[in-house]
Motif scaffolding. Structure first.
Motif, PDB file in Angstrom:
ATOM      1  N   TYR A   1       0.779  -1.240   0.000  1.00  0.00           N
ATOM      2  CA  TYR A   1       0.000   0.000   0.000  1.00  0.00           C
ATOM      3  C   TYR A   1       0.812   1.292   0.000  1.00  0.00           C
ATOM      4  O   TYR A   1       0.232   2.369  -0.126  1.00  0.00           O
ATOM      5  CB  TYR A   1      -0.946   0.010   1.211  1.00  0.00           C
ATOM      6  N   ALA A   2       2.143   1.231   0.156  1.00  0.00           N
ATOM      7  CA  ALA A   2       2.908   2.474   0.214  1.00  0.00           C
ATOM      8  C   ALA A   2       3.045   3.095  -1.165  1.00  0.00           C
ATOM      9  O   ALA A   2       3.026   2.403  -2.184  1.00  0.00           O
ATOM     10  CB  ALA A   2       4.291   2.212   0.807  1.00  0.00           C
ATOM     11  N   THR A   3       3.202   4.404  -1.169  1.00  0.00           N
ATOM     12  CA  THR A   3       3.355   5.165  -2.402  1.00  0.00           C
ATOM     13  C   THR A   3       4.836   5.368  -2.717  1.00  0.00           C
ATOM     14  O   THR A   3       5.260   5.245  -3.865  1.00  0.00           O
ATOM     15  CB  THR A   3       2.671   6.556  -2.221  1.00  0.00           C
ATOM     16  N   SER A   4       5.637   5.704  -1.707  1.00  0.00           N
ATOM     17  CA  SER A   4       7.055   6.041  -1.890  1.00  0.00           C
ATOM     18  C   SER A   4       7.772   5.931  -0.543  1.00  0.00           C
ATOM     19  O   SER A   4       7.137   5.651   0.479  1.00  0.00           O
ATOM     20  CB  SER A   4       7.169   7.473  -2.421  1.00  0.00           C
ATOM     21  N   LEU A   5       9.061   6.208  -0.541  1.00  0.00           N
ATOM     22  CA  LEU A   5       9.829   6.184   0.717  1.00  0.00           C
ATOM     23  C   LEU A   5       9.233   7.147   1.748  1.00  0.00           C
ATOM     24  O   LEU A   5       9.094   6.808   2.927  1.00  0.00           O
ATOM     25  CB  LEU A   5      11.299   6.550   0.422  1.00  0.00           C
ATOM     26  N   GLY A   6       8.871   8.328   1.306  1.00  0.00           N
ATOM     27  CA  GLY A   6       8.303   9.316   2.235  1.00  0.00           C
ATOM     28  C   GLY A   6       6.865   8.995   2.594  1.00  0.00           C
ATOM     29  O   GLY A   6       6.465   9.060   3.754  1.00  0.00           O
ATOM     30  N   GLU A   7       6.080   8.625   1.583  1.00  0.00           N
ATOM     31  CA  GLU A   7       4.643   8.365   1.780  1.00  0.00           C
ATOM     32  C   GLU A   7       4.435   6.854   1.824  1.00  0.00           C
ATOM     33  O   GLU A   7       4.035   6.235   0.836  1.00  0.00           O
ATOM     34  CB  GLU A   7       3.836   9.053   0.670  1.00  0.00           C
ATOM     35  N   ASN A   8       4.765   6.303   2.979  1.00  0.00           N
ATOM     36  CA  ASN A   8       4.879   4.840   3.054  1.00  0.00           C
ATOM     37  C   ASN A   8       3.780   4.163   3.900  1.00  0.00           C
ATOM     38  O   ASN A   8       4.018   3.151   4.544  1.00  0.00           O
ATOM     39  CB  ASN A   8       6.279   4.440   3.526  1.00  0.00           C
ATOM     40  N   ALA A   9       2.601   4.734   3.824  1.00  0.00           N
ATOM     41  CA  ALA A   9       1.341   4.098   4.256  1.00  0.00           C
ATOM     42  C   ALA A   9       1.135   3.935   5.754  1.00  0.00           C
ATOM     43  O   ALA A   9       0.027   4.137   6.255  1.00  0.00           O
ATOM     44  CB  ALA A   9       1.130   2.735   3.558  1.00  0.00           C
ATOM     45  N   VAL A  10       2.167   3.518   6.480  1.00  0.00           N
ATOM     46  CA  VAL A  10       1.978   3.226   7.901  1.00  0.00           C
ATOM     47  C   VAL A  10       3.216   3.590   8.736  1.00  0.00           C
ATOM     48  O   VAL A  10       4.335   3.635   8.225  1.00  0.00           O
ATOM     49  CB  VAL A  10       1.658   1.720   8.150  1.00  0.00           C
ATOM     50  N   HIS A  11       2.953   3.809  10.013  1.00  0.00           N
ATOM     51  CA  HIS A  11       4.016   4.017  11.001  1.00  0.00           C
ATOM     52  C   HIS A  11       4.004   2.865  11.993  1.00  0.00           C
ATOM     53  O   HIS A  11       2.941   2.297  12.277  1.00  0.00           O
ATOM     54  CB  HIS A  11       3.768   5.325  11.768  1.00  0.00           C
ATOM     55  N   GLY A  12       5.159   2.546  12.522  1.00  0.00           N
ATOM     56  CA  GLY A  12       5.253   1.604  13.627  1.00  0.00           C
ATOM     57  C   GLY A  12       6.340   2.035  14.589  1.00  0.00           C
ATOM     58  O   GLY A  12       7.418   2.465  14.156  1.00  0.00           O
ATOM     59  N   SER A  13       6.073   1.909  15.889  1.00  0.00           N
ATOM     60  CA  SER A  13       7.094   2.251  16.893  1.00  0.00           C
ATOM     61  C   SER A  13       8.325   1.378  16.691  1.00  0.00           C
ATOM     62  O   SER A  13       8.221   0.236  16.236  1.00  0.00           O
ATOM     63  CB  SER A  13       6.552   2.000  18.304  1.00  0.00           C
ATOM     64  N   ASP A  14       9.492   1.918  17.073  1.00  0.00           N
ATOM     65  CA  ASP A  14      10.741   1.162  16.879  1.00  0.00           C
ATOM     66  C   ASP A  14      11.269   0.527  18.162  1.00  0.00           C
ATOM     67  O   ASP A  14      12.278  -0.173  18.134  1.00  0.00           O
ATOM     68  CB  ASP A  14      11.810   2.050  16.230  1.00  0.00           C
ATOM     69  N   SER A  15      10.614   0.777  19.308  1.00  0.00           N
ATOM     70  CA  SER A  15      11.064   0.181  20.578  1.00  0.00           C
ATOM     71  C   SER A  15       9.913   0.244  21.579  1.00  0.00           C
ATOM     72  O   SER A  15       8.967   1.011  21.390  1.00  0.00           O
ATOM     73  CB  SER A  15      12.260   0.969  21.134  1.00  0.00           C
ATOM     74  N   ASN A  16      10.025  -0.540  22.633  1.00  0.00           N
ATOM     75  CA  ASN A  16       8.996  -0.505  23.674  1.00  0.00           C
ATOM     76  C   ASN A  16       8.928   0.870  24.332  1.00  0.00           C
ATOM     77  O   ASN A  16       7.846   1.379  24.634  1.00  0.00           O
ATOM     78  CB  ASN A  16       9.287  -1.559  24.742  1.00  0.00           C
ATOM     79  N   GLU A  17      10.111   1.457  24.523  1.00  0.00           N
ATOM     80  CA  GLU A  17      10.152   2.777  25.153  1.00  0.00           C
ATOM     81  C   GLU A  17       9.394   3.793  24.294  1.00  0.00           C
ATOM     82  O   GLU A  17       8.553   4.545  24.792  1.00  0.00           O
ATOM     83  CB  GLU A  17      11.619   3.189  25.321  1.00  0.00           C
ATOM     84  N   ASN A  18       9.673   3.785  22.992  1.00  0.00           N
ATOM     85  CA  ASN A  18       8.999   4.745  22.111  1.00  0.00           C
ATOM     86  C   ASN A  18       7.520   4.412  21.924  1.00  0.00           C
ATOM     87  O   ASN A  18       6.710   5.310  21.724  1.00  0.00           O
ATOM     88  CB  ASN A  18       9.718   4.847  20.764  1.00  0.00           C
ATOM     89  N   SER A  19       7.156   3.143  21.984  1.00  0.00           N
ATOM     90  CA  SER A  19       5.728   2.813  21.831  1.00  0.00           C
ATOM     91  C   SER A  19       4.929   3.431  22.976  1.00  0.00           C
ATOM     92  O   SER A  19       3.841   3.972  22.759  1.00  0.00           O
ATOM     93  CB  SER A  19       5.504   1.300  21.745  1.00  0.00           C
ATOM     94  N   ALA A  20       5.470   3.400  24.179  1.00  0.00           N
ATOM     95  CA  ALA A  20       4.772   3.991  25.329  1.00  0.00           C
ATOM     96  C   ALA A  20       4.651   5.513  25.152  1.00  0.00           C
ATOM     97  O   ALA A  20       3.596   6.096  25.402  1.00  0.00           O
ATOM     98  CB  ALA A  20       5.512   3.655  26.614  1.00  0.00           C
ATOM     99  N   ILE A  21       5.726   6.123  24.695  1.00  0.00           N
ATOM    100  CA  ILE A  21       5.705   7.580  24.482  1.00  0.00           C
ATOM    101  C   ILE A  21       4.693   7.932  23.389  1.00  0.00           C
ATOM    102  O   ILE A  21       3.887   8.852  23.536  1.00  0.00           O
ATOM    103  CB  ILE A  21       7.124   8.085  24.089  1.00  0.00           C
ATOM    104  N   GLU A  22       4.716   7.162  22.297  1.00  0.00           N
ATOM    105  CA  GLU A  22       3.855   7.480  21.146  1.00  0.00           C
ATOM    106  C   GLU A  22       2.371   7.229  21.457  1.00  0.00           C
ATOM    107  O   GLU A  22       1.516   8.016  21.065  1.00  0.00           O
ATOM    108  CB  GLU A  22       4.316   6.670  19.930  1.00  0.00           C
TER     109      GLU A  22
END
Ligand code: ADP
Ligand code: MG
Length: 141
Positions: free
Chosen positions: A106-127
């Motif tokens: 579903y992504a369009t390009s490197l910048g417009e890449n459809a979805v985000h996902g947290s990169d660590s447990n620490e950041n998932s809590a913050i996000e």
């Protein structure tokens, strides 16, 4: 918090009418949706959310894009959620993403890449905390 991650269905995917397909993919891969909301980020919100990338050459493009239209923000739960969700979405650049991953499909390009996902447990809590209160998460249990 280790079994939670934070996801965004980005403005390109919403605009291209992929929200339903992506939510279907989330559920088929056995993530539980703890909370979800359609929102349209202000530029200031996008800059705050992506503060970790401030100073990088793509920061302005990224924050302009993320505030360009509505997106879905979601708190997801699954065992080992951060890693599992990163596997499900695929590489940042859709050209490098494996077959069957959300970005490949579903992504369009490197910048417009459809979805985000947290990169660590620490950041998932913050996000998750950036968009949802504890009460909103508990309400969905
Ligand atoms: P990921 O979203 O896979 O964790 P990053 O955290 O490195 O990737 O980057 C955040 C987002 O910034 C990417 O998903 C993408 O939308 C955008 N981005 C990253 N690198 C570039 C780049 N070189 N040019 C344009 N946009 C980029
Ligand atoms: Mg990242």
């Amino acid at each position: 918090m280790t079994n939670r991650t934070f996801a965004i269905i980005k403005p390109d995917a919403v605009k291209n009418n992929y929200s339903g397909n992506i939510i279907d993919h989330i559920l088929k891969f056995n993530f539980k949706i703890l909370a979800a909301r359609l929102t349209h980020m202000t530029l200031a919100q996008a800059e705050g959310f992506y503060g970790i990338h401030k100073g990088k050459p793509f920061f302005e493009e990224l924050t302009n894009f993320m505030s360009s239209g509505p997106c879905w923000v979601l708190a997801l739960e699954k065992e080992n959620a951060v890693e599992e969700w990163r596997k499900t979405i695929g590489a940042t650049n859709p050209a490098d993403a494996d077959e069957g991953t959300i970005r490949k499909m579903y992504a369009t390009s490197l910048g417009e890449n459809a979805v985000h996902g947290s990169d660590s447990n620490e950041n998932s809590a913050i996000e998750i905390g950036f968009f949802f209160s504890d009460a909103e998460l508990i309400a969905c249990q």
